[in-house]
Motif scaffolding. Structure first.
Motif, PDB file in Angstrom:
ATOM      1  N   ILE A   5       2.102  -7.404  12.120  1.00 22.50           N
ATOM      2  CA  ILE A   5       2.311  -6.315  11.160  1.00 22.50           C
ATOM      3  C   ILE A   5       2.198  -5.004  11.930  1.00 22.50           C
ATOM      4  O   ILE A   5       1.295  -4.820  12.737  1.00 22.50           O
ATOM      5  CB  ILE A   5       1.290  -6.386  10.016  1.00 22.50           C
ATOM      6  N   THR A   6       3.135  -4.095  11.665  1.00 20.12           N
ATOM      7  CA  THR A   6       3.225  -2.854  12.435  1.00 20.12           C
ATOM      8  C   THR A   6       3.075  -1.618  11.536  1.00 20.12           C
ATOM      9  O   THR A   6       2.832  -1.744  10.334  1.00 20.12           O
ATOM     10  CB  THR A   6       4.555  -2.813  13.203  1.00 20.12           C
ATOM     11  N   ASP A   7       3.261  -0.448  12.121  1.00 21.50           N
ATOM     12  CA  ASP A   7       2.960   0.816  11.462  1.00 21.50           C
ATOM     13  C   ASP A   7       3.671   1.123  10.144  1.00 21.50           C
ATOM     14  O   ASP A   7       3.137   1.915   9.370  1.00 21.50           O
ATOM     15  CB  ASP A   7       3.137   1.988  12.429  1.00 21.50           C
ATOM     16  N   PRO A   8       4.818   0.550   9.780  1.00 28.76           N
ATOM     17  CA  PRO A   8       5.337   0.841   8.442  1.00 28.76           C
ATOM     18  C   PRO A   8       4.392   0.382   7.318  1.00 28.76           C
ATOM     19  O   PRO A   8       4.543   0.802   6.176  1.00 28.76           O
ATOM     20  CB  PRO A   8       6.666   0.088   8.393  1.00 28.76           C
ATOM     21  N   ILE A  26      -3.690 -13.421   6.535  1.00 30.81           N
ATOM     22  CA  ILE A  26      -3.431 -11.987   6.585  1.00 30.81           C
ATOM     23  C   ILE A  26      -4.628 -11.248   5.985  1.00 30.81           C
ATOM     24  O   ILE A  26      -4.945 -11.400   4.811  1.00 30.81           O
ATOM     25  CB  ILE A  26      -2.124 -11.618   5.855  1.00 30.81           C
ATOM     26  N   TYR A  27      -5.268 -10.468   6.837  1.00 33.86           N
ATOM     27  CA  TYR A  27      -6.509  -9.787   6.479  1.00 33.86           C
ATOM     28  C   TYR A  27      -6.261  -8.311   6.217  1.00 33.86           C
ATOM     29  O   TYR A  27      -5.398  -7.697   6.838  1.00 33.86           O
ATOM     30  CB  TYR A  27      -7.534  -9.967   7.601  1.00 33.86           C
ATOM     31  N   GLU A  28      -7.032  -7.741   5.306  1.00 29.82           N
ATOM     32  CA  GLU A  28      -6.861  -6.355   4.897  1.00 29.82           C
ATOM     33  C   GLU A  28      -7.844  -5.434   5.612  1.00 29.82           C
ATOM     34  O   GLU A  28      -9.053  -5.562   5.449  1.00 29.82           O
ATOM     35  CB  GLU A  28      -7.085  -6.245   3.387  1.00 29.82           C
ATOM     36  N   GLY A  29      -7.287  -4.518   6.395  1.00 31.60           N
ATOM     37  CA  GLY A  29      -8.099  -3.469   6.989  1.00 31.60           C
ATOM     38  C   GLY A  29      -8.172  -2.298   6.026  1.00 31.60           C
ATOM     39  O   GLY A  29      -7.759  -2.410   4.865  1.00 31.60           O
ATOM     40  N   ALA A  30      -8.666  -1.162   6.473  1.00 39.21           N
ATOM     41  CA  ALA A  30      -8.764  -0.004   5.606  1.00 39.21           C
ATOM     42  C   ALA A  30      -7.401   0.627   5.309  1.00 39.21           C
ATOM     43  O   ALA A  30      -7.151   1.078   4.200  1.00 39.21           O
ATOM     44  CB  ALA A  30      -9.691   1.045   6.227  1.00 39.21           C
ATOM     45  N   ARG A  31      -6.488   0.608   6.318  1.00 37.00           N
ATOM     46  CA  ARG A  31      -5.197   1.279   6.165  1.00 37.00           C
ATOM     47  C   ARG A  31      -3.988   0.371   6.324  1.00 37.00           C
ATOM     48  O   ARG A  31      -2.866   0.780   6.012  1.00 37.00           O
ATOM     49  CB  ARG A  31      -5.084   2.413   7.187  1.00 37.00           C
ATOM     50  N   PHE A 101      -3.434   7.046  14.007  1.00 33.90           N
ATOM     51  CA  PHE A 101      -2.224   7.515  13.327  1.00 33.90           C
ATOM     52  C   PHE A 101      -2.592   8.487  12.219  1.00 33.90           C
ATOM     53  O   PHE A 101      -3.592   8.313  11.527  1.00 33.90           O
ATOM     54  CB  PHE A 101      -1.450   6.334  12.708  1.00 33.90           C
ATOM     55  N   ALA A 102      -1.754   9.479  12.021  1.00 34.28           N
ATOM     56  CA  ALA A 102      -1.950  10.413  10.909  1.00 34.28           C
ATOM     57  C   ALA A 102      -1.812   9.662   9.591  1.00 34.28           C
ATOM     58  O   ALA A 102      -1.048   8.694   9.490  1.00 34.28           O
ATOM     59  CB  ALA A 102      -0.925  11.541  10.988  1.00 34.28           C
ATOM     60  N   THR A 103      -2.524  10.107   8.594  1.00 33.51           N
ATOM     61  CA  THR A 103      -2.444   9.496   7.261  1.00 33.51           C
ATOM     62  C   THR A 103      -1.074   9.778   6.673  1.00 33.51           C
ATOM     63  O   THR A 103      -0.573  10.899   6.716  1.00 33.51           O
ATOM     64  CB  THR A 103      -3.541  10.058   6.337  1.00 33.51           C
ATOM     65  N   ARG A 104      -0.490   8.735   6.096  1.00 34.85           N
ATOM     66  CA  ARG A 104       0.841   8.836   5.479  1.00 34.85           C
ATOM     67  C   ARG A 104       0.679   9.347   4.047  1.00 34.85           C
ATOM     68  O   ARG A 104      -0.110   8.826   3.286  1.00 34.85           O
ATOM     69  CB  ARG A 104       1.495   7.458   5.468  1.00 34.85           C
TER      70      ARG A 104
END
Length: 106
Positions: A5-8, A26-31, A101-104
């Protein structure tokens, strides 16, 4: 082989991939989400359900997305995320690459 899984995925956390994954890897991080490379069975079911085209086969990973392969492996190892994401639950932080990475804006 595994999927990455990548930055999109950053700041989206759609979770359709989690729902589709038959092995709960598939694990959930903060972002963003992370695929445990040791648990992934290479079924590919996560890829077509991702609304952001954030998931790639590790063998077809674009060069500019390569850091996300290592980030996922390191994140899973450091957090000891294994045995199924549903039982493990959300993880309250991300790999340093992701944190940089900057917050989207949504």
């Amino acid at each position: 082989m595994t999927y990455v899984i990548t930055d999109p995925c950053l700041d989206i956390l759609d979770k359709a991939c989690m729902e589709e994954c038959p092995v709960d890897c598939i694990y959930e991080g903060a972002r963003m989400m992370y695929i445990n490379p040791d648990e992934c069975v290479d079924c590919g079911k996560c890829m077509p359900v991702c609304p952001n085209d954030a998931i790639f086969s590790e063998h077809k990973l674009p060069e500019d997305k390569e850091p996300f392969r290592e980030a996922a492996a390191e994140f899973i190892e450091e957090t000891e995320a294994e045995g199924g994401a549903e039982d493990f639950g959300p993880i309250g932080h991300d790999h340093p690459i992701v944190e940089g990475f900057a917050t989207r804006e949504q």
